[in-house]
Motif scaffolding. Sequence first.
Motif, PDB file in Angstrom:
ATOM      1  N   PHE A  19       0.826  -1.203   0.000  1.00 30.32           N
ATOM      2  CA  PHE A  19       0.000   0.000   0.000  1.00 30.32           C
ATOM      3  C   PHE A  19       0.863   1.256   0.000  1.00 30.32           C
ATOM      4  O   PHE A  19       0.701   2.144  -0.820  1.00 30.32           O
ATOM      5  N   TYR A  20       1.792   1.353   0.945  1.00 28.80           N
ATOM      6  CA  TYR A  20       2.590   2.571   1.069  1.00 28.80           C
ATOM      7  C   TYR A  20       3.568   2.748  -0.095  1.00 28.80           C
ATOM      8  O   TYR A  20       3.852   3.873  -0.496  1.00 28.80           O
ATOM      9  N   SER A  21       4.052   1.657  -0.659  1.00 26.85           N
ATOM     10  CA  SER A  21       4.890   1.780  -1.860  1.00 26.85           C
ATOM     11  C   SER A  21       4.079   2.375  -3.004  1.00 26.85           C
ATOM     12  O   SER A  21       4.587   3.195  -3.775  1.00 26.85           O
ATOM     13  N   ALA A  22       2.812   1.989  -3.111  1.00 26.48           N
ATOM     14  CA  ALA A  22       1.932   2.589  -4.124  1.00 26.48           C
ATOM     15  C   ALA A  22       1.622   4.044  -3.785  1.00 26.48           C
ATOM     16  O   ALA A  22       1.660   4.919  -4.654  1.00 26.48           O
ATOM     17  N   ASN A  25       4.814   5.903  -4.345  1.00 23.44           N
ATOM     18  CA  ASN A  25       5.384   5.607  -5.663  1.00 23.44           C
ATOM     19  C   ASN A  25       6.876   5.282  -5.580  1.00 23.44           C
ATOM     20  O   ASN A  25       7.657   5.635  -6.458  1.00 23.44           O
ATOM     21  N   THR A  26       7.271   4.610  -4.509  1.00 19.90           N
ATOM     22  CA  THR A  26       8.657   4.183  -4.331  1.00 19.90           C
ATOM     23  C   THR A  26       8.716   3.057  -3.296  1.00 19.90           C
ATOM     24  O   THR A  26       7.842   2.957  -2.436  1.00 19.90           O
ATOM     25  N   ALA A  27       9.745   2.243  -3.399  1.00 18.04           N
ATOM     26  CA  ALA A  27       9.956   1.160  -2.432  1.00 18.04           C
ATOM     27  C   ALA A  27      10.517   1.732  -1.133  1.00 18.04           C
ATOM     28  O   ALA A  27      11.078   2.831  -1.109  1.00 18.04           O
ATOM     29  N   PRO A  28      10.403   0.979  -0.048  1.00 20.07           N
ATOM     30  CA  PRO A  28      10.984   1.445   1.217  1.00 20.07           C
ATOM     31  C   PRO A  28      12.496   1.603   1.115  1.00 20.07           C
ATOM     32  O   PRO A  28      13.158   0.865   0.384  1.00 20.07           O
ATOM     33  N   THR A  29      13.040   2.539   1.866  1.00 16.77           N
ATOM     34  CA  THR A  29      14.493   2.704   1.931  1.00 16.77           C
ATOM     35  C   THR A  29      15.094   1.743   2.952  1.00 16.77           C
ATOM     36  O   THR A  29      16.273   1.400   2.854  1.00 16.77           O
ATOM     37  N   GLN A  77      -2.100   6.771  -9.900  1.00 19.40           N
ATOM     38  CA  GLN A  77      -1.124   5.905  -9.236  1.00 19.40           C
ATOM     39  C   GLN A  77      -1.822   4.938  -8.279  1.00 19.40           C
ATOM     40  O   GLN A  77      -1.523   3.742  -8.258  1.00 19.40           O
ATOM     41  N   LEU A  78      -2.770   5.439  -7.490  1.00 19.96           N
ATOM     42  CA  LEU A  78      -3.494   4.602  -6.544  1.00 19.96           C
ATOM     43  C   LEU A  78      -4.381   3.603  -7.269  1.00 19.96           C
ATOM     44  O   LEU A  78      -4.436   2.425  -6.912  1.00 19.96           O
ATOM     45  N   GLU A  79      -5.077   4.057  -8.289  1.00 18.23           N
ATOM     46  CA  GLU A  79      -5.956   3.172  -9.047  1.00 18.23           C
ATOM     47  C   GLU A  79      -5.163   2.116  -9.815  1.00 18.23           C
ATOM     48  O   GLU A  79      -5.593   0.972  -9.941  1.00 18.23           O
ATOM     49  N   ALA A  80      -3.975   2.475 -10.324  1.00 23.39           N
ATOM     50  CA  ALA A  80      -3.125   1.517 -11.029  1.00 23.39           C
ATOM     51  C   ALA A  80      -2.669   0.395 -10.094  1.00 23.39           C
ATOM     52  O   ALA A  80      -2.395  -0.720 -10.543  1.00 23.39           O
ATOM     53  N   ALA A  81      -2.580   0.692  -8.810  1.00 20.12           N
ATOM     54  CA  ALA A  81      -2.201  -0.316  -7.816  1.00 20.12           C
ATOM     55  C   ALA A  81      -3.429  -1.076  -7.302  1.00 20.12           C
ATOM     56  O   ALA A  81      -3.337  -1.814  -6.322  1.00 20.12           O
ATOM     57  N   ASN A  82      -4.581  -0.878  -7.947  1.00 22.15           N
ATOM     58  CA  ASN A  82      -5.844  -1.527  -7.567  1.00 22.15           C
ATOM     59  C   ASN A  82      -6.286  -1.182  -6.155  1.00 22.15           C
ATOM     60  O   ASN A  82      -6.852  -2.013  -5.455  1.00 22.15           O
ATOM     61  N   LEU A  83      -6.018   0.057  -5.736  1.00 15.09           N
ATOM     62  CA  LEU A  83      -6.490   0.523  -4.441  1.00 15.09           C
ATOM     63  C   LEU A  83      -7.839   1.201  -4.636  1.00 15.09           C
ATOM     64  O   LEU A  83      -8.047   1.925  -5.606  1.00 15.09           O
ATOM     65  N   SER A  84      -8.756   0.961  -3.729  1.00 13.88           N
ATOM     66  CA  SER A  84     -10.066   1.587  -3.791  1.00 13.88           C
ATOM     67  C   SER A  84      -9.927   3.077  -3.515  1.00 13.88           C
ATOM     68  O   SER A  84      -9.270   3.475  -2.555  1.00 13.88           O
TER      69      SER A  84
END
Length: 158
Positions: A19-22, A25-29, A77-84
């Motif tokens: 969720f948070y990566s979406a 728009n980045t992976a965790p550090t 970005q959120l919708e592309a990650a299939n987030l409601s």
Amino acid sequence: MKRFHVHVSVEDIEDSIRFYSAMFNTAPTVQKPDYAKWMLEDPRINFAISQRGASAGVNHLGIQVDSDNELAALQAQLEAANLSVVSEPQTTCCYAESDKHWTTDPSGIAWESYRTLGSAPTYNRAGAQATCCAPPSPKLQTLPTDATNCCALGSGCC
């Protein structure tokens, strides 16, 4: 330079990392079996408090943008990650007129993406309930949407 820190307890680390990566728009550090951290330069933080009858604690978190293009990109970005996502165009809440989109993380914490269009003389739209904005449920897709009343989505606010 100072950086605002928010630490959120989550129920499922893998779902929350996704969720948070979406959201960012980045992976965790930093990522451990029970921990993840994102060191973000963008967005800057807008921190607000209110005393409006809601339980004390985190009400919701959000990302404020400066342009329609940025807001559209964040929604995509959120919708592309299939987030409601629940949209509230041209709503009045928290003494501001805004276009906004809501999503909820896997633990039920509401996230607001928004662009402030101007100030408003009231906390919410005239005639609306005393509280407004943040969806009360992690199941956003089941909530009603009403662009004329931010309070149609439930309690809490900006």
